[in-house]
Design an enzyme around this catalytic site. Structure first.
Site, PDB file in Angstrom:
ATOM      1  CD1 TRP A 127       3.873  27.467   7.893  1.00 33.05           C
ATOM      2  CD2 TRP A 127       2.728  29.064   8.940  1.00 33.05           C
ATOM      3  NE1 TRP A 127       2.745  27.727   7.138  1.00 33.05           N
ATOM      4  CE2 TRP A 127       2.026  28.715   7.760  1.00 33.05           C
ATOM      5  CE3 TRP A 127       2.202  30.067   9.752  1.00 33.05           C
ATOM      6  CZ2 TRP A 127       0.822  29.309   7.392  1.00 33.05           C
ATOM      7  CZ3 TRP A 127       1.004  30.665   9.386  1.00 33.05           C
ATOM      8  CH2 TRP A 127       0.325  30.284   8.219  1.00 33.05           C
ATOM      9  CG  ASP A 181      -2.430  22.944  -3.039  1.00 35.82           C
ATOM     10  OD1 ASP A 181      -2.361  22.313  -1.972  1.00 35.82           O
ATOM     11  OD2 ASP A 181      -1.546  23.732  -3.421  1.00 35.82           O
ATOM     12  CG  ASP A 182      -4.652  19.045   1.103  1.00 39.31           C
ATOM     13  OD1 ASP A 182      -5.129  17.934   0.839  1.00 39.31           O
ATOM     14  OD2 ASP A 182      -4.312  19.395   2.253  1.00 39.31           O
ATOM     15  NE  ARG A 187      -1.386  21.728   7.359  1.00 39.12           N
ATOM     16  CZ  ARG A 187      -1.857  21.067   6.314  1.00 39.12           C
ATOM     17  NH1 ARG A 187      -1.653  19.773   6.202  1.00 39.12           N
ATOM     18  NH2 ARG A 187      -2.526  21.697   5.368  1.00 39.12           N
ATOM     19  CE  LYS A 196       2.338  23.252  -2.677  1.00 42.87           C
ATOM     20  NZ  LYS A 196       1.253  24.249  -2.469  1.00 42.87           N
ATOM     21  CG  ASP A 212       3.007  20.413   1.572  1.00 42.35           C
ATOM     22  OD1 ASP A 212       4.007  20.742   2.238  1.00 42.35           O
ATOM     23  OD2 ASP A 212       2.018  21.151   1.451  1.00 42.35           O
ATOM     24  CB  CYS A 213       7.075  17.287   4.098  1.00 42.84           C
ATOM     25  SG  CYS A 213       7.829  16.758   5.644  1.00 42.84           S
ATOM     26  CG  ASN A 214       1.827  20.635   5.431  1.00 48.11           C
ATOM     27  OD1 ASN A 214       2.170  21.802   5.366  1.00 48.11           O
ATOM     28  ND2 ASN A 214       1.175  20.027   4.448  1.00 48.11           N
ATOM     29  CB  CYS A 236       5.892  22.077  -0.589  1.00 49.09           C
ATOM     30  SG  CYS A 236       4.897  23.238   0.381  1.00 49.09           S
ATOM     31  CG  ASP A 275       2.499  27.462   3.622  1.00 51.61           C
ATOM     32  OD1 ASP A 275       2.803  27.060   2.485  1.00 51.61           O
ATOM     33  OD2 ASP A 275       2.198  26.692   4.553  1.00 51.61           O
TER      34      ASP A 275
END
Length: 720
Positions: free
Chosen positions: A179, A346-347, A426, A460, A462-464, A509, A531
């Site tokens: 990361w 965003d988030d 996370r 966007k 995402d997949c964290n 993402c 990131d």
């Protein structure tokens, strides 16, 4: 005697024809590459050749038989196989023999060749598919495995591709990291034995290593010379590349899904289709291989590959989770003032029982937080329309926080062990996309937002988290199917999104570059490489990803990371890709704000060259002590080019050499002009509007570098 000689010659000729008919030669070809198979006297398929295209048909008969094209487990081969099947009777061997082959022209100009192989002891069929794209010099290959045994067979290994090389030396380049430190370039020589590049992370599969490689033949890789094989797998999940040098110094390259914890039970008459593996064989180094992939991706693979990309302003670094409606409305105004195409939220905009005030809660509950957004997303889309900008939004629909209403209602939708303490990455877990009900939920996240707010112009996605606690309640006794069925479930969702909203652009993402493959890019217009937006680090990260992916797929944002660098330096780095800003404009000086607005205008003017042109990497940031780097883009008609040059940390008193440009027409005259300057700054490239021949620029070059720390230049080159 003369008649006897004629008859003998005729018999020999006829014998040759019969032999050729009994032992077919199968050619897969592009403009510069030949991949040639032949059938041996034993009926098995052999790869005779891979390399520079052979144009003389008579020469092909001189090729050696080569190595078996799709080797199987359990027979006389002593190294890694492409296929390993356990049959109903427990026999783990498969022997594939040639049955037939066919070729057809596809509507897009490519040619597909299908080679059918069968086992004469078991009803197993393997079809090897090769799709050749002539102009782009790309070959796509995948396999289809099926059978007619009474019960399911067990697939232990199932490669998409097996390629064989026979050279003096092999040098492998891989792209590993972590990361915020993605796609580091590392080259090493391969000797006897096995080198494996693989991942076992599931959803965020590419967190530690990217799914592409380069193999240079005979010598270490060079940018503009030498033979290089470059390959990548189109699979948004666990992959494995195996490079094995045997006792005769032959190299086999096996590419496909990682079979780790993925034994697959295949019922009769069902077809197991492996992911696509794409490769190019360059005769002119890594640079030409990259341009092959970039042209192919834009034309054939990436969603809206022939369309431009939107610039944007993201709110993340300006607000993080701490925002309300008024703050966002003000930022939409900043987007308008900056001149970008879109504002991206965003988030942090969703959930009510457990409001999304941090990454510890709320994920999975996709309704607007009432005290943050009392008038919902609709207020923001209306404000964006009023300001004349598009509106985009962040989602992470495959994931869930344990502290969420979704988790409380549907623990059975979560990948988790029923009898063990949960492990969180996370602070979240992964939803089980092998389950059709979960697929409906994930599709519904997009569909409900688009239905309620049709002015949303961008997602966007995402997949964290990688997959942890690897157990599916839905799959019950087929746990080894989870890694594969998860990815297939994801594709089913993305197909539904694409079918209902075909023109909806989306960013891929995954905590940065945790997802970066061409199968996913069928559904996404671009991806987020990292990131880490420190511009110095981005020079290295973007260099790595540019080996395979075109600039229009790489999102690059101007942020506050590394304030030792100027806004100009940060913006110049981001302008090499798909430009965005993630910064609070009010924190900039008036000159910096003016510069950013001018930079957006310059970027919009230069988009056709940067996004559609040919990339030439001129000076690697990995060279020497990593003091400098330079790249250029040139239009297909050679009339316009943009050159980027960066001084990172030059040494005191360092001797600075000119940088030779590439790709120009030698006999054409070009005007050279420094652009994208800060207000009040003057060009320092020996005067404005200098004119040179292409020959001079490519032979002598330009003095692009300075002795100044963290200095950057953008040079426009225009044909006269």
């Amino acid at each position: 005697m003369k008649l006897k000689a004629i008859l003998l010659a005729g018999l020999l000729c006829l014998s040759g024809i019969i032999h050729a008919a009994d032992n077919p030669v199968i050619k897969i070809e592009t403009a510069t590459t030949s991949l040639i198979f032949r059938v041996g006297d034993n009926g098995r398929l052999y790869q005779s050749y891979l390399g520079k295209r052979l144009h003389n048909e008579a020469d092909i008969r001189h090729l050696p038989q080569g190595t078996e094209g799709y080797l199987t487990h359990g027979l006389e081969d002593y190294y890694e196989p492409a296929l390993h099947i356990v049959h109903n009777d427990g026999n783990p061997s498969t022997l594939l023999k040639y049955t037939s082959h066919s070729s057809q022209k596809l509507t897009d100009g490519a040619t597909e060749t299908v080679i059918t192989l069968n086992d004469d002891q078991y009803p197993i069929t393997v079809k090897l598919h090769y799709v050749a794209y002539p102009a782009e010099n790309i070959i796509k290959t995948f396999s289809e495995i099926s059978h007619k045994e009474k019960k399911p067979v067990s697939l232990q290994k199932y490669a998409s591709s097996m390629l064989h090389l026979n050279r003096n030396k092999y040098f492998l380049t891989e792209f590993c990291g972590d990361w915020s430190h993605e796609a580091n370039v590392t080259e090493r020589e391969l000797a006897y034995g096995k080198k494996v590049i693989d991942t076992k992370l599931g959803a965020r599969a590419n967190m530690f290593v990217s799914p592409f490689f380069q193999v240079s033949l005979d010598n270490p890789s060079e940018e503009n010379a030498g033979e290089v094989l470059v390959g990548t797998l189109g699979w948004t999940g666990n992959f494995r590349f195996t490079f094995e040098v045997d006792h005769q110094n032959h190299l086999r390259v096996i590419s496909g899904i990682n079979p780790y914890a993925s034994e697959y039970s295949l019922p009769a008459n069902e077809v197991f289709r492996t992911p696509d593996f794409y490769f190019t064989y360059s005769l002119d180094g890594k640079g030409q291989a990259s341009r092959n992939f970039h042209d192919w991706a834009r034309r054939y693979q990436v969603k809206a590959g022939d369309e431009t990309r939107m610039t944007l302003l993201n709110n993340w670094e300006a607000t993080y989770f701490d925002f309300n409606e008024d703050k966002l409305v003000a930022l939409i105004g900043e987007a308008k003032h900056l001149g970008v195409d879109m504002f991206l939220l965003d988030d942090g905009w969703f959930a009510n029982k457990y409001p999304r005030s941090s990454d510890h809660q709320g994920l999975g509950d996709w309704t607007e937080t009432a005290d943050k957004l009392p008038n919902g997303i609709g207020k923001l889309t209306a404000e964006a329309k009023k300001q004349g900008v598009k509106f985009g939004i962040w989602i992470e629909p495959e994931m869930v926080n344990p502290k969420s209403e979704l988790y409380e209602k549907h623990k059975d939708w979560v990948i988790r062990f029923p009898n063990r303490e949960e492990y969180y990455f996370r602070n979240q877990l992964v939803l089980d996309l092998s389950n059709p009900a979960v697929q409906d939920h994930v599709f519904g996240v997009v569909d409900q937002l688009m239905t309620k707010y049709p002015d949303i112009a961008f997602f966007k996605w995402d997949c964290n988290s990688p997959i942890t606690n690897i157990y599916s309640t839905y799959l019950k006794g087929k746990q080894t199917h989870l890694y594969i069925d998860y990815v297939r479930g994801l594709y089913k969702v993305l197909e539904r999104v694409k079918a209902k909203y075909p023109n909806l652009p989306m960013m891929l993402c995954a905590g940065g570059g945790g997802r970066s493959d061409f199968e996913a890019l069928k559904y996404f217009t671009e991806f987020w490489p990292s990131d880490n937006t420190d511009p110095i680090e981005r020079l290295f990260i973007q260099w790595g990803f540019s080996q395979v992916f075109p600039s229009k797929t790489l999102c690059a944002h101007v942020t506050t990371w590394n304030k030792k660098t100027s806004v100009k330096f940060r913006t110049d780095v981001a302008m090499m890709c798909k430009l965005g800003f993630d910064i609070k404009m009010d924190d900039l000086t008036n000159d910096e704000q003016t510069y950013c607005r001018q930079a957006v205008q310059e970027y919009n003017r230069l988009k056709p060259v940067i996004l559609e042109g040919d990339l030439y990497r001129l000076v690697s940031p990995y060279e020497g002590e990593r003091e400098h780097t330079s790249s250029m883009y040139i239009s297909k008609d050679k009339s316009n080019a943009v050159v980027f040059a960066f001084d990172i940390h030059p040494r005191y008193g360092e001797r600075l050499l000119p940088v030779r440009l590439q790709g120009l027409e030698a006999n054409r005259m070009y005007k050279v002009k420094e652009i994208n300057l800060m207000p009040g700054a003057w060009p320092s490239l020996g005067g404005d509007d200098q004119v040179y021949s292409g020959e001079y620029l490519m032979t002598v070059g330009l003095g692009l570098f300075t002795g100044q720390d963290l200095s950057s230049r953008i040079i426009e080159v225009s044909a006269q």
